[in-house]
Design a protein around this motif. Sequence first.
Motif, PDB file in Angstrom:
ATOM      1  N   THR A 186       0.826  -1.202   0.000  1.00 22.01           N
ATOM      2  CA  THR A 186       0.000   0.000   0.000  1.00 22.01           C
ATOM      3  C   THR A 186       0.858   1.248   0.000  1.00 22.01           C
ATOM      4  O   THR A 186       0.602   2.213  -0.727  1.00 22.01           O
ATOM      5  CB  THR A 186      -0.925   0.018   1.229  1.00 22.01           C
ATOM      6  N   ARG A 187       1.914   1.240   0.823  1.00 22.54           N
ATOM      7  CA  ARG A 187       2.810   2.393   0.906  1.00 22.54           C
ATOM      8  C   ARG A 187       3.452   2.682  -0.446  1.00 22.54           C
ATOM      9  O   ARG A 187       3.489   3.835  -0.902  1.00 22.54           O
ATOM     10  CB  ARG A 187       3.880   2.119   1.968  1.00 22.54           C
ATOM     11  N   GLU A 188       3.917   1.641  -1.102  1.00 24.98           N
ATOM     12  CA  GLU A 188       4.578   1.817  -2.387  1.00 24.98           C
ATOM     13  C   GLU A 188       3.595   2.331  -3.446  1.00 24.98           C
ATOM     14  O   GLU A 188       3.943   3.149  -4.293  1.00 24.98           O
ATOM     15  CB  GLU A 188       5.206   0.498  -2.839  1.00 24.98           C
ATOM     16  N   TYR A 189       2.355   1.841  -3.372  1.00 25.56           N
ATOM     17  CA  TYR A 189       1.354   2.288  -4.349  1.00 25.56           C
ATOM     18  C   TYR A 189       1.063   3.772  -4.169  1.00 25.56           C
ATOM     19  O   TYR A 189       0.982   4.526  -5.145  1.00 25.56           O
ATOM     20  CB  TYR A 189       0.064   1.484  -4.205  1.00 25.56           C
ATOM     21  N   LEU A 190       0.927   4.204  -2.922  1.00 23.53           N
ATOM     22  CA  LEU A 190       0.628   5.610  -2.656  1.00 23.53           C
ATOM     23  C   LEU A 190       1.796   6.509  -3.046  1.00 23.53           C
ATOM     24  O   LEU A 190       1.599   7.615  -3.567  1.00 23.53           O
ATOM     25  CB  LEU A 190       0.275   5.808  -1.187  1.00 23.53           C
ATOM     26  N   ILE A 191       2.996   6.057  -2.800  1.00 18.45           N
ATOM     27  CA  ILE A 191       4.172   6.841  -3.172  1.00 18.45           C
ATOM     28  C   ILE A 191       4.285   6.950  -4.686  1.00 18.45           C
ATOM     29  O   ILE A 191       4.601   8.009  -5.236  1.00 18.45           O
ATOM     30  CB  ILE A 191       5.452   6.204  -2.582  1.00 18.45           C
ATOM     31  N   ALA A 192       3.962   5.862  -5.371  1.00 21.15           N
ATOM     32  CA  ALA A 192       4.047   5.848  -6.830  1.00 21.15           C
ATOM     33  C   ALA A 192       2.903   6.621  -7.484  1.00 21.15           C
ATOM     34  O   ALA A 192       3.022   7.071  -8.627  1.00 21.15           O
ATOM     35  CB  ALA A 192       4.060   4.405  -7.341  1.00 21.15           C
ATOM     36  N   ASN A 193       1.785   6.770  -6.757  1.00 18.89           N
ATOM     37  CA  ASN A 193       0.600   7.433  -7.313  1.00 18.89           C
ATOM     38  C   ASN A 193       0.065   8.492  -6.349  1.00 18.89           C
ATOM     39  O   ASN A 193      -1.079   8.423  -5.905  1.00 18.89           O
ATOM     40  CB  ASN A 193      -0.494   6.398  -7.609  1.00 18.89           C
ATOM     41  N   PRO A 194       0.862   9.498  -6.012  1.00 10.95           N
ATOM     42  CA  PRO A 194       0.399  10.485  -5.021  1.00 10.95           C
ATOM     43  C   PRO A 194      -0.816  11.271  -5.486  1.00 10.95           C
ATOM     44  O   PRO A 194      -1.563  11.795  -4.665  1.00 10.95           O
ATOM     45  CB  PRO A 194       1.626  11.396  -4.851  1.00 10.95           C
ATOM     46  N   GLN A 195      -1.041  11.362  -6.786  1.00 13.78           N
ATOM     47  CA  GLN A 195      -2.177  12.119  -7.299  1.00 13.78           C
ATOM     48  C   GLN A 195      -3.509  11.511  -6.891  1.00 13.78           C
ATOM     49  O   GLN A 195      -4.557  12.170  -6.953  1.00 13.78           O
ATOM     50  CB  GLN A 195      -2.107  12.220  -8.830  1.00 13.78           C
TER      51      GLN A 195
END
Length: 228
Positions: free
Chosen positions: A32-41
């Motif tokens: 989840t953390r990696e997904y949010l970092i990769a897709n902050p928009q």
Amino acid sequence: MKNHLLTALIALGCGFAGAALWSLSGLGHDQTREYLIANPQILPEMSEAYQRQESQDRLAGIADEVREPFPGAVLGNPDGGTVLVKFTDYGCTYCRQSIAVIDELIAGDPDLKVVIREWPIFDGSEQAARMALAAAKQGKYPAFYHALFEQGPPSDTTIARAAQIAGLDIEQARAFAASDDATGELARNMALARTLQFTGTPSWVAGGETIQGLVPPERLAEALAADS
């Protein structure tokens, strides 16, 4: 994943309580953390979607009441099937500027019914709102509405001049303006505005959306079209 992310967004937005929810939910995993970092928009997008859904939910319970006008307090086509609601105040500069917006929409759609809800929140506006309701009672609302905005900020002088321009029976208008019916309508509009969490004027109900502030006619037309 979307449900997890929405929970994450709410958690992140709630401070220490949110941190606890984040921890208990098990959402602190690397995926989840990696997904949010990769897709902050996605965070502002989710926040906007969440707020829009909350707004639609608030409107759903009172939509019929909001769209049912005080008799006569309508611009455009009184029998129109497309309904735009405006919460307005005669002391509001942005409300005055929005007249051109409404006129443009009416000119472009003969089926448009604009319901005006008198919401006097500025000092000195209440008597103007009461007289506007009296004008609606006499079937002369559009004339009074436009005349008073043209005269400038509401005062005893500008209200009297607008009433004269609109051709009101002044004695009858003053009597109705002081009536319980007028008081009840203003209280109703205040309650509706609070339920919809409006914070100022002009505020709008366009289709299934609530919109605040002075916006271009295209923005209101888009919202109306989405609900058709």
